[in-house]
Design a protein around this motif. Structure first.
Motif, mmCIF file in Angstrom:
data_model
loop_
_atom_site.group_PDB
_atom_site.id
_atom_site.type_symbol
_atom_site.label_atom_id
_atom_site.label_comp_id
_atom_site.label_asym_id
_atom_site.label_seq_id
_atom_site.Cartn_x
_atom_site.Cartn_y
_atom_site.Cartn_z
ATOM 1 N N SER A 88 0.809 -1.217 0.000
ATOM 2 C CA SER A 88 0.000 0.000 0.000
ATOM 3 C C SER A 88 0.845 1.272 0.000
ATOM 4 N N TYR A 89 2.108 1.195 0.456
ATOM 5 C CA TYR A 89 2.950 2.382 0.506
ATOM 6 C C TYR A 89 3.556 2.736 -0.853
ATOM 7 N N LEU A 90 3.374 1.860 -1.842
ATOM 8 C CA LEU A 90 3.864 2.147 -3.190
ATOM 9 C C LEU A 90 2.739 2.674 -4.069
ATOM 10 N N HIS A 91 3.091 3.574 -4.980
ATOM 11 C CA HIS A 91 2.126 4.051 -5.964
ATOM 12 C C HIS A 91 1.672 2.845 -6.800
ATOM 13 N N PRO A 92 0.373 2.761 -7.140
ATOM 14 C CA PRO A 92 -0.123 1.608 -7.911
ATOM 15 C C PRO A 92 0.688 1.301 -9.168
ATOM 16 N N LEU A 93 1.152 2.349 -9.869
ATOM 17 C CA LEU A 93 1.943 2.127 -11.077
ATOM 18 C C LEU A 93 3.287 1.495 -10.727
ATOM 19 N N ILE B 170 3.061 -2.249 -10.127
ATOM 20 C CA ILE B 170 3.024 -3.031 -11.363
ATOM 21 C C ILE B 170 4.427 -3.165 -11.963
ATOM 22 N N VAL B 171 5.162 -2.047 -11.979
ATOM 23 C CA VAL B 171 6.506 -2.046 -12.560
ATOM 24 C C VAL B 171 7.452 -2.936 -11.760
ATOM 25 N N PHE B 172 7.456 -2.771 -10.424
ATOM 26 C CA PHE B 172 8.360 -3.554 -9.578
ATOM 27 C C PHE B 172 8.013 -5.044 -9.621
ATOM 28 N N SER B 173 6.735 -5.358 -9.649
ATOM 29 C CA SER B 173 6.313 -6.754 -9.735
ATOM 30 C C SER B 173 6.783 -7.380 -11.045
ATOM 31 N N PHE B 174 6.638 -6.637 -12.139
ATOM 32 C CA PHE B 174 7.074 -7.117 -13.449
ATOM 33 C C PHE B 174 8.586 -7.354 -13.472
ATOM 34 N N LEU B 175 9.346 -6.391 -12.954
ATOM 35 C CA LEU B 175 10.803 -6.518 -12.941
ATOM 36 C C LEU B 175 11.245 -7.696 -12.080
ATOM 37 N N TYR B 176 10.581 -7.849 -10.933
ATOM 38 C CA TYR B 176 10.962 -8.962 -10.065
ATOM 39 C C TYR B 176 10.694 -10.306 -10.749
ATOM 40 N N LYS B 177 9.571 -10.418 -11.449
ATOM 41 C CA LYS B 177 9.261 -11.661 -12.157
ATOM 42 C C LYS B 177 10.369 -12.013 -13.148
ATOM 43 N N LYS B 178 10.877 -11.011 -13.851
ATOM 44 C CA LYS B 178 11.948 -11.249 -14.823
ATOM 45 C C LYS B 178 13.213 -11.764 -14.124
#
Length: 217
Positions: free
Chosen positions: A120-125, A128-136
């Protein structure tokens, strides 16, 4: 004797999963077991497990950057046969150990891409970006590690395509069959985990509040 080293920069040294379930089980089977932690409580030997402490840090950034370096240094000094790490922030430490010719296991306690999207402390965008990068990063790493351990079937299903050597070890407690049980007692629901809104404690308490003789610990 095969030497196994568990690594964590986040969890306490006597973590129920790491120390009590995995380290003790390995030791009972005759392995030489070490555990590297970052809690500032010093080195110790407990129940045959050799504990090495790299110290604690006063903020998250220092912990992630500095503790991972110290853990990698200590891990290489111990020169074990197998390294088993437990924190996403140690992925690059795991890759470095793998590059040095060691067998490396990644123990996934949770679905990290999913938890990033819930911050919740991260901006919604940014979520999405951090989740995508972590998946990679995760997929790149999983392909290179010798084995993956996870707590959930959903994680295994998601990553099985990238590493066939993946097994499930749940966080259910080990039951000692030699301990006698008295079932003529009030019912207690026990949660072995963190006190966080992510785990819906309020919802559980609300669900059982009208049930007599049930407590939640």
């Amino acid at each position: 004797m095969t030497k196994v080293c568990h690594l964590t920069s986040v969890h306490p040294r006597f973590d129920g999963r790491i120390f009590r379930k995995e380290c003790k089980s390995l030791s009972a089977e005759g392995y030489d077991v070490s555990l590297i932690v970052a809690d500032g409580k010093g080195d110790d030997i407990v129940e045959g497990i050799k504990i090495f402490d790299v110290g604690t840090f006063d903020n998250r950034v220092k912990r992630i950057l500095r503790s991972s370096q110290l853990i990698k240094k200590k891990a290489l000094q111990l020169d074990c046969d197998i390294y088993h790490f437990h924190d996403p922030e140690l992925i690059f430490t795991g890759l470095a150990l793998k590059k040095s010719g060691k067998k490396v296991i990644f123990d996934m306690h949770e679905n990290v891409p999913g938890t990033i999207e819930e911050k919740s402390y991260l901006h919604p965008l940014l979520r999405i970006v951090f989740s995508f990068l972590y998946k990679k990063i995760e997929i790149y790493s999983v392909k290179r590690f010798d084995g993956i351990v996870s707590t959930r079937e959903s994680i295994n299903e998601r990553l099985h395509l990238f590493n066939k050597n993946i097994v499930l070890i749940t966080n259910y407690p080990i039951v000692d069959k030699n301990i006698s049980r008295n079932y003529d007692v009030d019912s207690t629901i026990c949660f072995a985990g963190g006190v966080s809104s992510n785990w819906q404690h309020k919802e559980v308490i609300k669900a059982i509040e009208n049930i007599s003789d049930v407590s939640y610990n």
